[in-house]
Scaffold this motif. Structure first.
Motif, PDB file in Angstrom:
ATOM      1  N   LYS A  71       4.305  -5.894   1.693  1.00 13.96           N
ATOM      2  CA  LYS A  71       5.198  -5.260   0.891  1.00 13.96           C
ATOM      3  C   LYS A  71       5.274  -5.824  -0.632  1.00 13.96           C
ATOM      4  CE  LYS A  71      10.084  -3.298   1.240  1.00 13.96           C
ATOM      5  NZ  LYS A  71      10.165  -3.438  -0.157  1.00 13.96           N
ATOM      6  N   LEU A  72       5.280  -7.255  -0.776  1.00 11.02           N
ATOM      7  CA  LEU A  72       5.149  -7.907  -2.075  1.00 11.02           C
ATOM      8  C   LEU A  72       4.067  -7.046  -2.847  1.00 11.02           C
ATOM      9  CD1 LEU A  72       5.554 -11.686  -2.461  1.00 11.02           C
ATOM     10  CD2 LEU A  72       4.219 -10.025  -3.849  1.00 11.02           C
ATOM     11  N   ALA A  73       2.940  -6.802  -2.434  1.00  7.57           N
ATOM     12  CA  ALA A  73       1.733  -6.322  -3.068  1.00  7.57           C
ATOM     13  C   ALA A  73       2.394  -4.997  -3.373  1.00  7.57           C
ATOM     14  CB  ALA A  73       0.492  -6.321  -2.515  1.00  7.57           C
ATOM     15  N   TRP A  74       2.833  -4.067  -2.562  1.00  8.69           N
ATOM     16  CA  TRP A  74       3.149  -2.692  -2.869  1.00  8.69           C
ATOM     17  C   TRP A  74       4.103  -2.464  -3.846  1.00  8.69           C
ATOM     18  CZ3 TRP A  74       1.030   2.001  -1.505  1.00  8.69           C
ATOM     19  CH2 TRP A  74       2.283   2.990  -1.738  1.00  8.69           C
ATOM     20  N   ASP A  75       5.184  -3.575  -3.596  1.00 11.47           N
ATOM     21  CA  ASP A  75       6.259  -3.345  -4.541  1.00 11.47           C
ATOM     22  C   ASP A  75       5.832  -3.842  -6.098  1.00 11.47           C
ATOM     23  OD1 ASP A  75       7.872  -2.811  -2.691  1.00 11.47           O
ATOM     24  OD2 ASP A  75       9.011  -4.636  -2.408  1.00 11.47           O
ATOM     25  N   ALA A  76       4.761  -4.651  -6.282  1.00  9.32           N
ATOM     26  CA  ALA A  76       4.220  -4.957  -7.499  1.00  9.32           C
ATOM     27  C   ALA A  76       3.576  -3.960  -8.203  1.00  9.32           C
ATOM     28  CB  ALA A  76       3.453  -6.139  -7.220  1.00  9.32           C
ATOM     29  N   PHE A  77       2.714  -3.095  -7.267  1.00  8.20           N
ATOM     30  CA  PHE A  77       1.980  -1.822  -7.690  1.00  8.20           C
ATOM     31  C   PHE A  77       2.935  -0.944  -8.121  1.00  8.20           C
ATOM     32  CE2 PHE A  77      -1.598  -3.829  -5.337  1.00  8.20           C
ATOM     33  CZ  PHE A  77      -2.249  -4.312  -6.197  1.00  8.20           C
ATOM     34  N   VAL A  78       4.225  -0.645  -7.424  1.00  4.87           N
ATOM     35  CA  VAL A  78       5.134   0.534  -7.599  1.00  4.87           C
ATOM     36  C   VAL A  78       5.708   0.282  -9.148  1.00  4.87           C
ATOM     37  CG1 VAL A  78       7.253   1.566  -6.929  1.00  4.87           C
ATOM     38  CG2 VAL A  78       5.460   1.198  -5.348  1.00  4.87           C
ATOM     39  N   ALA A  79       6.083  -1.007  -9.342  1.00  7.58           N
ATOM     40  CA  ALA A  79       6.655  -1.485 -10.662  1.00  7.58           C
ATOM     41  C   ALA A  79       5.600  -1.400 -11.592  1.00  7.58           C
ATOM     42  CB  ALA A  79       7.192  -2.869 -10.461  1.00  7.58           C
ATOM     43  N   ASP A  99       4.371   7.856  -0.437  1.00  5.94           N
ATOM     44  CA  ASP A  99       5.571   7.863  -1.072  1.00  5.94           C
ATOM     45  C   ASP A  99       6.397   6.547  -0.891  1.00  5.94           C
ATOM     46  OD1 ASP A  99       5.036  10.333  -2.073  1.00  5.94           O
ATOM     47  OD2 ASP A  99       5.965  11.372  -0.573  1.00  5.94           O
ATOM     48  N   ALA A 100       6.331   6.018   0.225  1.00  6.66           N
ATOM     49  CA  ALA A 100       7.331   4.604   0.576  1.00  6.66           C
ATOM     50  C   ALA A 100       6.352   4.008   1.446  1.00  6.66           C
ATOM     51  CB  ALA A 100       8.594   5.122   1.368  1.00  6.66           C
ATOM     52  N   PHE A 101       6.440   2.594   1.435  1.00  6.32           N
ATOM     53  CA  PHE A 101       5.940   1.534   2.199  1.00  6.32           C
ATOM     54  C   PHE A 101       6.508   1.568   3.563  1.00  6.32           C
ATOM     55  CE2 PHE A 101       5.780  -2.793   3.906  1.00  6.32           C
ATOM     56  CZ  PHE A 101       4.335  -3.088   3.651  1.00  6.32           C
ATOM     57  N   SER A 102       5.585   1.534   4.378  1.00  2.00           N
ATOM     58  CA  SER A 102       5.662   1.532   5.747  1.00  2.00           C
ATOM     59  C   SER A 102       5.041   0.386   6.649  1.00  2.00           C
ATOM     60  CB  SER A 102       5.439   3.117   6.385  1.00  2.00           C
ATOM     61  OG  SER A 102       3.944   3.294   6.364  1.00  2.00           O
ATOM     62  N   GLY A 103       5.374  -0.825   6.374  1.00  2.00           N
ATOM     63  CA  GLY A 103       4.618  -1.912   7.344  1.00  2.00           C
ATOM     64  C   GLY A 103       3.634  -2.438   6.843  1.00  2.00           C
ATOM     65  N   ASN A 104       2.533  -1.903   6.276  1.00  3.48           N
ATOM     66  CA  ASN A 104       1.086  -2.355   6.146  1.00  3.48           C
ATOM     67  C   ASN A 104       0.589  -1.309   5.135  1.00  3.48           C
ATOM     68  OD1 ASN A 104      -1.512  -2.914   6.503  1.00  3.48           O
ATOM     69  ND2 ASN A 104      -0.859  -3.823   8.246  1.00  3.48           N
ATOM     70  N   LYS A 106      -2.453  -0.760   4.538  1.00  5.31           N
ATOM     71  CA  LYS A 106      -3.572  -0.085   5.071  1.00  5.31           C
ATOM     72  C   LYS A 106      -3.417   1.432   5.198  1.00  5.31           C
ATOM     73  CE  LYS A 106      -5.725  -4.274   7.227  1.00  5.31           C
ATOM     74  NZ  LYS A 106      -6.066  -4.642   8.469  1.00  5.31           N
ATOM     75  N   GLY A 107      -4.219   2.299   4.592  1.00  6.15           N
ATOM     76  CA  GLY A 107      -4.320   3.507   4.863  1.00  6.15           C
ATOM     77  C   GLY A 107      -3.233   4.308   3.727  1.00  6.15           C
ATOM     78  N   MET A 108      -2.662   3.239   2.897  1.00  8.72           N
ATOM     79  CA  MET A 108      -1.642   3.862   1.928  1.00  8.72           C
ATOM     80  C   MET A 108      -2.435   3.966   0.417  1.00  8.72           C
ATOM     81  SD  MET A 108       1.885   1.947   3.149  1.00  8.72           S
ATOM     82  CE  MET A 108       3.090   2.585   2.067  1.00  8.72           C
ATOM     83  N   GLY A 109      -3.630   3.690   0.524  1.00  9.79           N
ATOM     84  CA  GLY A 109      -4.104   3.684  -0.819  1.00  9.79           C
ATOM     85  C   GLY A 109      -4.994   2.209  -1.346  1.00  9.79           C
ATOM     86  N   PRO A 110      -4.130   1.149  -1.240  1.00  8.58           N
ATOM     87  CA  PRO A 110      -4.786  -0.042  -2.010  1.00  8.58           C
ATOM     88  C   PRO A 110      -5.708  -0.589  -0.988  1.00  8.58           C
ATOM     89  CG  PRO A 110      -2.356  -0.094  -2.162  1.00  8.58           C
ATOM     90  CD  PRO A 110      -2.551   0.983  -1.313  1.00  8.58           C
ATOM     91  N   GLY A 111      -6.788  -1.497  -1.706  1.00 11.54           N
ATOM     92  CA  GLY A 111      -7.643  -2.121  -0.831  1.00 11.54           C
ATOM     93  C   GLY A 111      -7.060  -3.557  -0.362  1.00 11.54           C
ATOM     94  N   VAL A 112      -7.766  -3.829   0.793  1.00 18.28           N
ATOM     95  CA  VAL A 112      -7.127  -5.365   1.277  1.00 18.28           C
ATOM     96  C   VAL A 112      -8.291  -5.927   1.922  1.00 18.28           C
ATOM     97  CG1 VAL A 112      -5.461  -6.387   3.270  1.00 18.28           C
ATOM     98  CG2 VAL A 112      -5.086  -3.809   2.251  1.00 18.28           C
TER      99      VAL A 112
END
Ligand code: 13P
Ligand code: 13P
Ligand code: MG
Ligand code: MG
Ligand code: MG
Length: 381
Positions: A71-79, A99-104, A106-112
């Motif tokens: 979530k920290l990474a997701w929020d950083a990328f959203v900001a 559109d919104a973060f849902s736990g992980n 993976k599958g939401m676009g960013p590479g991990v």
């Protein structure tokens, strides 16, 4: 101490076009990473870029697939995306598919790419980060680092590596993975990972004790509208020294460039050019594809680094050869094999043009045939 290294990356806007990142966007992502360290969520963080992609290298004690870290990474990328939108950068938020973060993520676009390790007495590792290519770009390099003694002398002369390594390989279409042990199953391994449009190395383990040696960002390659689109610009973490390849053995494959999929519109073949951080701004025909190597020493979970490992004139010859290969390939313009075959292209007008002209295709008395590569029984002696 058990430490998790998590590298999460995304393209959230290009400056200009798809060539690079904007300093204000990177600064926003850094702000979130720093706040994560100050809050104690992270032990440490380092933000690196390659082309139009940004990666957050994070250390923590929460293990892999941790919601708070993702979530920290997701929020950083959203900001960061908000800043990119404000500047009207190209493809702002390109890799944030949900559109919104849902736990992980993976599958939401960013590479991990993540690994949990017991920090050794000295823990050197490299984060490779590439732009304008796909995760299968690592296949050849990982084979050479961990299974080719002509590249990695340690496989022969270091007793702690002599038992070899096991590769975990994923079929990007079925989503299934297989583990193959080298040197015993080397030829089976190469049957798969040589087929880079379908099989991707996910991770490498040391045979002697099962220790994780390398992990790549392949877990969830983007599927858009049910179709596999494999050109997620990838990251790779490789542990080095003392039972793993020496830093120089891990870098050596990149001194002899090879061709990868990606480049312009994710639809071309091009050489993977090893570059310093400041040269990771692909512009010629949006390329050619680039790779950087960020070296770190882990110290009680803190990241000492990054050290810009391709910033070495010994890689100048590789860079020159990439430029020559680029000239040669560009000569072929829209023609294969510079342009990828239709099924490998990120987007194509072929179905539309076929549809438009379907009534003009007439029977000329030739028999119908199966497309090649469907498999069984095709033995050419
Ligand atoms: P140094 O003698 O410079 O420490 O190098 C040792 C080594 O093994 C390099 O691969
Ligand atoms: P990126 O995947 O780096 O955004 O590149 C896309 C593209 O189309 C380049 O021509
Ligand atoms: Mg882009
Ligand atoms: Mg990119
Ligand atoms: Mg790309």
């Amino acid at each position: 101490m058990k430490v998790t290294i998590s590298v999460i990356k995304a393209d959230i806007g290009g400056y200009v076009g798809h060539s690079s990142t904007h300093p204000e966007v990177v600064a926003k992502v850094e702000e979130y990473a720093k706040a994560g360290v100050e809050k104690g969520t992270l032990l440490d963080a380092s933000v690196i870029t390659c082309g139009d992609d940004i990666a957050i290298v994070m250390t923590h004690t929460k293990g892999k697939d941790n919601e708070e870290i993702h979530k920290l990474a997701w929020d950083a990328f959203v900001a960061g995306t908000e800043v990119a939108k404000k500047l009207k950068l190209y493809g702002a938020g390109q890799d944030l598919l949900a559109d919104a973060f849902s736990g992980n993520v993976k599958g939401m676009g960013p590479g991990v790419a993540e690994m949990e390790i017991e920090e050794r007495k000295s823990e050197p590792f490299i984060v490779y980060f590439a732009d304008k290519t796909s995760p299968s770009a690592w296949n050849l390099a990982l084979y050479e680092m961990f299974a080719d003694p002509m590249n990695t002398a340690g496989l022969v002369i270091d007793p702690s590596m002599h038992d070899g390594f096991t590769f975990e390989v994923m079929d990007v279409y079925s989503g299934k993975a297989v583990k193959l042990e080298t040197p015993r199953e080397l030829y089976d391994l190469l049957v798969f990972i040589g087929a880079t449009s379908r099989y991707v190395v996910r991770a490498v383990y040391r045979n002697r004790d099962g220790e994780i040696a390398a992990v790549a960002s392949t877990q969830k390659l983007s599927l858009m509208a049910g179709r596999y689109v494999g050109k997620d610009d990838p990251v790779l973490i490789v542990r080095c020294q003392s039972g793993f390849p020496a830093v120089g053995e891990a870098l050596e494959p990149f001194a002899r460039p090879w061709l990868v999929e990606g480049w312009m519109r994710g639809s071309h073949t091009g050489p993977l050019m090893p570059v310093s951080f400041k040269e990771a701004k692909p512009t010629r025909f949006d390329g050619p594809p680039r790779v950087i190597a960020a070296g770190y020493q882990l110290c009680e979970g803190k990241l000492v680094g990054p050290n810009d490992l391709f910033d070495d004139p010994a890689f100048d010859d590789a860079r020159n050869r990439c430029a020559l290969l680029a000239n040669q390939l560009r000569r072929q313009g829209i023609f294969e094999p510079h342009r990828l075959p239709p099924e490998e292209m990120e987007y194509t007008t072929l179905p539309k043009v076929l549809e438009k002209l379907k009534d003009r295709f007439v029977d000329i008395g030739e028999p119908e045939a199966k497309a090649p590569g469907s498999g069984e029984g095709e033995i050419h002696e």
